[in-house]
Design an enzyme around this catalytic site. Structure first.
Site, mmCIF file in Angstrom:
data_model
loop_
_atom_site.group_PDB
_atom_site.id
_atom_site.type_symbol
_atom_site.label_atom_id
_atom_site.label_comp_id
_atom_site.label_asym_id
_atom_site.label_seq_id
_atom_site.Cartn_x
_atom_site.Cartn_y
_atom_site.Cartn_z
ATOM 1 N N HIS A 96 0.827 -1.204 0.000
ATOM 2 C CA HIS A 96 0.000 0.000 0.000
ATOM 3 C C HIS A 96 0.868 1.263 0.000
ATOM 4 O O HIS A 96 0.543 2.245 -0.680
ATOM 5 C CB HIS A 96 -0.925 -0.004 1.212
ATOM 6 C CG HIS A 96 -1.806 -1.213 1.288
ATOM 7 N ND1 HIS A 96 -2.842 -1.431 0.409
ATOM 8 C CD2 HIS A 96 -1.807 -2.287 2.120
ATOM 9 C CE1 HIS A 96 -3.450 -2.564 0.697
ATOM 10 N NE2 HIS A 96 -2.836 -3.107 1.737
ATOM 11 N N ASN A 374 6.840 18.262 17.737
ATOM 12 C CA ASN A 374 7.232 16.926 17.295
ATOM 13 C C ASN A 374 7.754 16.942 15.859
ATOM 14 O O ASN A 374 8.675 16.204 15.506
ATOM 15 C CB ASN A 374 6.045 15.970 17.398
ATOM 16 C CG ASN A 374 6.421 14.540 17.088
ATOM 17 O OD1 ASN A 374 7.170 13.900 17.821
ATOM 18 N ND2 ASN A 374 5.917 14.011 15.976
ATOM 19 N N ARG A 377 11.358 17.897 15.790
ATOM 20 C CA ARG A 377 12.239 16.842 16.307
ATOM 21 C C ARG A 377 12.416 15.690 15.322
ATOM 22 O O ARG A 377 13.428 14.989 15.385
ATOM 23 C CB ARG A 377 11.694 16.292 17.631
ATOM 24 C CG ARG A 377 11.789 17.252 18.793
ATOM 25 C CD ARG A 377 11.529 16.516 20.099
ATOM 26 N NE ARG A 377 10.196 15.941 20.137
ATOM 27 C CZ ARG A 377 9.142 16.531 20.675
ATOM 28 N NH1 ARG A 377 9.260 17.730 21.212
ATOM 29 N NH2 ARG A 377 7.960 15.932 20.685
ATOM 30 N N HIS A 384 18.798 17.918 14.116
ATOM 31 C CA HIS A 384 18.173 18.085 15.433
ATOM 32 C C HIS A 384 19.077 17.567 16.540
ATOM 33 O O HIS A 384 19.181 18.190 17.614
ATOM 34 C CB HIS A 384 16.829 17.356 15.481
ATOM 35 C CG HIS A 384 16.240 17.297 16.857
ATOM 36 N ND1 HIS A 384 16.433 16.210 17.701
ATOM 37 C CD2 HIS A 384 15.489 18.187 17.554
ATOM 38 C CE1 HIS A 384 15.825 16.445 18.847
ATOM 39 N NE2 HIS A 384 15.239 17.616 18.791
ATOM 40 N N TYR A 392 21.234 23.314 22.729
ATOM 41 C CA TYR A 392 20.233 23.316 23.807
ATOM 42 C C TYR A 392 20.827 22.828 25.128
ATOM 43 O O TYR A 392 20.750 23.515 26.156
ATOM 44 C CB TYR A 392 19.056 22.448 23.390
ATOM 45 C CG TYR A 392 17.953 22.363 24.421
ATOM 46 C CD1 TYR A 392 17.062 23.419 24.611
ATOM 47 C CD2 TYR A 392 17.801 21.227 25.216
ATOM 48 C CE1 TYR A 392 16.048 23.343 25.554
ATOM 49 C CE2 TYR A 392 16.789 21.145 26.159
ATOM 50 C CZ TYR A 392 15.924 22.208 26.329
ATOM 51 O OH TYR A 392 14.936 22.125 27.267
ATOM 52 N N SER A 415 18.981 28.240 14.482
ATOM 53 C CA SER A 415 18.489 27.539 13.295
ATOM 54 C C SER A 415 17.971 28.523 12.254
ATOM 55 O O SER A 415 18.249 28.378 11.048
ATOM 56 C CB SER A 415 17.391 26.555 13.704
ATOM 57 O OG SER A 415 16.905 25.855 12.582
ATOM 58 N N HIS A 419 19.626 29.053 8.493
ATOM 59 C CA HIS A 419 18.789 28.839 7.311
ATOM 60 C C HIS A 419 18.723 30.097 6.441
ATOM 61 O O HIS A 419 18.833 30.020 5.207
ATOM 62 C CB HIS A 419 17.374 28.422 7.728
ATOM 63 C CG HIS A 419 17.243 26.974 8.059
ATOM 64 N ND1 HIS A 419 17.605 26.453 9.279
ATOM 65 C CD2 HIS A 419 16.791 25.911 7.331
ATOM 66 C CE1 HIS A 419 17.374 25.151 9.297
ATOM 67 N NE2 HIS A 419 16.886 24.795 8.131
#
Length: 512
Positions: A96, A374, A377, A384, A392, A415, A419
């Site tokens: 599928h 989420n 991440r 990350h 961090y 970030s 970018h």
């Protein structure tokens, strides 16, 4: 009567006290459960992975497992690498899911056929030229020479500086040598890997794709050299305190060379590796990268260039912008999917297979995200991990874990700046659309669409926001690209360079 009223009030007071105690206990229980789940998630990475199919890697013996544990960092001190497959490789074994892949191939065939038919009707013959690709990847010899210089400098300079610094810790004045070698390393990062590639790109007016190759490699090598130094300096400093061996144990140059090629930004002396190289798998992935490249070419030729050539001849207004954004959603989403599949799946898996690198978790199931937290991440696990461990967590370590929101804001800022730097250099103009999306909407959605949002409706909201964001990016950057080409600067001032040219570009100037 007084006693009766007192007897009636006593159960009420007891009931109110019990409700208060219940709510207080539930808050404490929720806090303990949250702490327990956080520790459980961290510990899950250190558990032995489930056996993978024999075609990918055979199960490790007990001796090999014990040997692998020696190269893992202590609990809670870093990423732990285990043998695992990429998620799409597992999903494509399901008929599928593989049908969806076939649908994208069919769409590519239709793009090719429509281009050939239109060219035949307009020109009276089949036109098979790829002028856009030839232009975008121009001056490749200069790109290759620049990359070789960048790579050799990233191989020799950081390793030599680290080796000399580790030897200096055995003698006198170790802090003075640390300051000296640290300053030289930062100077190399700023000039050797920072200024030199950007100067080559700008001074030679390289086309966009060639610029992306150099600038992305520049960022990758800077992140890798930082990881190498960041992971090995504590090891040497720990030796200076204990001195359990005659000299500091520095990594070998072969280990550092392998790390520069391996598709991860976290340095380790050893990684889990597969016993064999499946060259058919490598060839398939590289062909898929080439197919995605031609796919993106036809997306731009059929969906972007005709649209923006006509839109760019109109004065910038709200109506034109709204129509442009919604017309750009389809090509923006296709470019998003192609970039993800070509780079994060095919390209990284091809290099991982050639290097027998067994940890293939370059991404997770970001498409199932119900929150932007989420999504951030799981979209690009490689980047990350670097941001989490070296930005961090180091920020929290320096602030003694007192400013978690500030640490999160700092990660978003780093970030967004990187970018925007990449896009500004590669496109040749400063238009901070992506930076504003990151810092404004990205931060806002990160707190609004947080991990507590569950259910299909939140996944739909996440996809809708992502589609609109891609439409905004494709629309605004494409308009500015054509405005930069057709509307020359009236005066060479710093403010004119920062001002978006598409906001004031008039139809008459562009027609001329």
């Amino acid at each position: 009567m007084y006693r009766c009223r007192r007897n009636i009030q006593t159960p009420v007071l007891l009931q109110q006290t019990s409700l208060f105690l219940k709510s207080d206990l539930m808050r404490q229980f929720d806090g303990h459960i949250s702490d327990f789940m956080d520790s459980l998630i961290e510990e899950s990475a250190s558990l032995e992975p489930a056996p993978v199919p024999a075609g990918f890697s055979p199960p490790l013996s007990d001796k090999e497992r014990n040997k692998l544990r020696l190269f893992r960092p202590p609990h809670g001190q870093g990423k732990q690498f285990v043998s695992r497959r990429s998620l799409l490789d597992e999903l494509f074994e399901v008929n599928h899911i593989r049908t969806i892949y076939h649908m994208f191939i069919a769409l590519l065939i239709l793009f090719i056929l429509s281009t050939l038919v239109v060219d035949f009707l307009d020109e009276g013959r089949l036109v098979l030229d790829f002028d856009l690709l030839v232009y975008a990847f121009g001056q490749l010899p200069l790109v290759v020479c620049t990359w070789i210089c960048m790579f050799l400098s990233a191989l020799l300079v950081p390793y030599s500086l680290f080796h000399l610094w580790s030897q200096s810790q055995c003698g006198s004045y170790p802090r003075l040598y640390s300051l000296l070698f640290g300053s030289v390393f930062l100077f190399y990062q700023a000039v050797g890997l920072g200024f030199f590639p950007t100067y080559v790109v700008v001074i030679n007016s390289l086309p966009p794709a060639s610029r992306f190759i150099i600038i992305l490699e520049q960022v990758r090598l800077m992140m890798k050299t930082h990881s190498f130094v960041r992971e090995n300096v504590p090891r040497i400093l720990a030796w200076t305190k204990d001195k359990t061996s005659p000299g500091p144990v520095a990594p070998q140059v072969s280990q550092y060379l392998y790390f520069l090629f391996v598709p991860t930004l976290i340095y380790r002396d050893k990684y889990p590796r597969n016993p064999v190289i499946r060259w058919s798998y490598v060839a398939t992935k590289l062909l898929q990268v080439l197919g995605c490249l031609f796919y993106a070419y036809y997306v731009f030729v059929r969906l972007c260039i005709p649209q923006f050539r006509s839109i760019s001849l109109q004065l910038f207004d709200l109506k034109a912008m709204v129509l442009c954004v919604f017309n750009s959603i389809l090509p923006g989403v296709l470019v998003l999917f192609l970039g993800f599949f070509a780079f994060l799946h095919c390209w990284l898996n091809a290099f991982a297979e050639m290097l027998r690198f067994a940890d293939r978790m370059f991404y997770k199931d970001w498409w199932n995200s119900t929150s932007f937290a989420n999504y951030y991440r799981t979209w690009n696990v490689v980047v990350h991990d670097w941001l989490y461990y070296y930005v961090y967590r180091d920020f929290l370590w320096m602030s003694q874990k007192r400013f978690r929101p500030a640490a999160m804001l700092f990660v978003f800022t780093v970030s967004a700046v990187v970018h925007e730097y990449i896009l500004a250099v590669c496109f040749g103009f400063f238009y901070p659309v992506l930076f504003c999306l990151f810092m404004c909407f990205g931060m806002m959605f990160n707190f609004i669409l947080h991990d507590q949002r569950k259910g299909p409706i939140w996944n739909i909201i996440m996809w809708t926001s992502l589609f609109l964001g891609q439409g905004v990016i494709i629309c605004l950057y494409s308009q500015e690209w054509y405005a930069q080409r057709y509307c020359p600067l009236k005066e060479n001032s710093f403010l004119e360079l920062l001002k978006p040219r598409s906001w004031s570009c008039e139809r008459g100037l562009m027609a001329d």
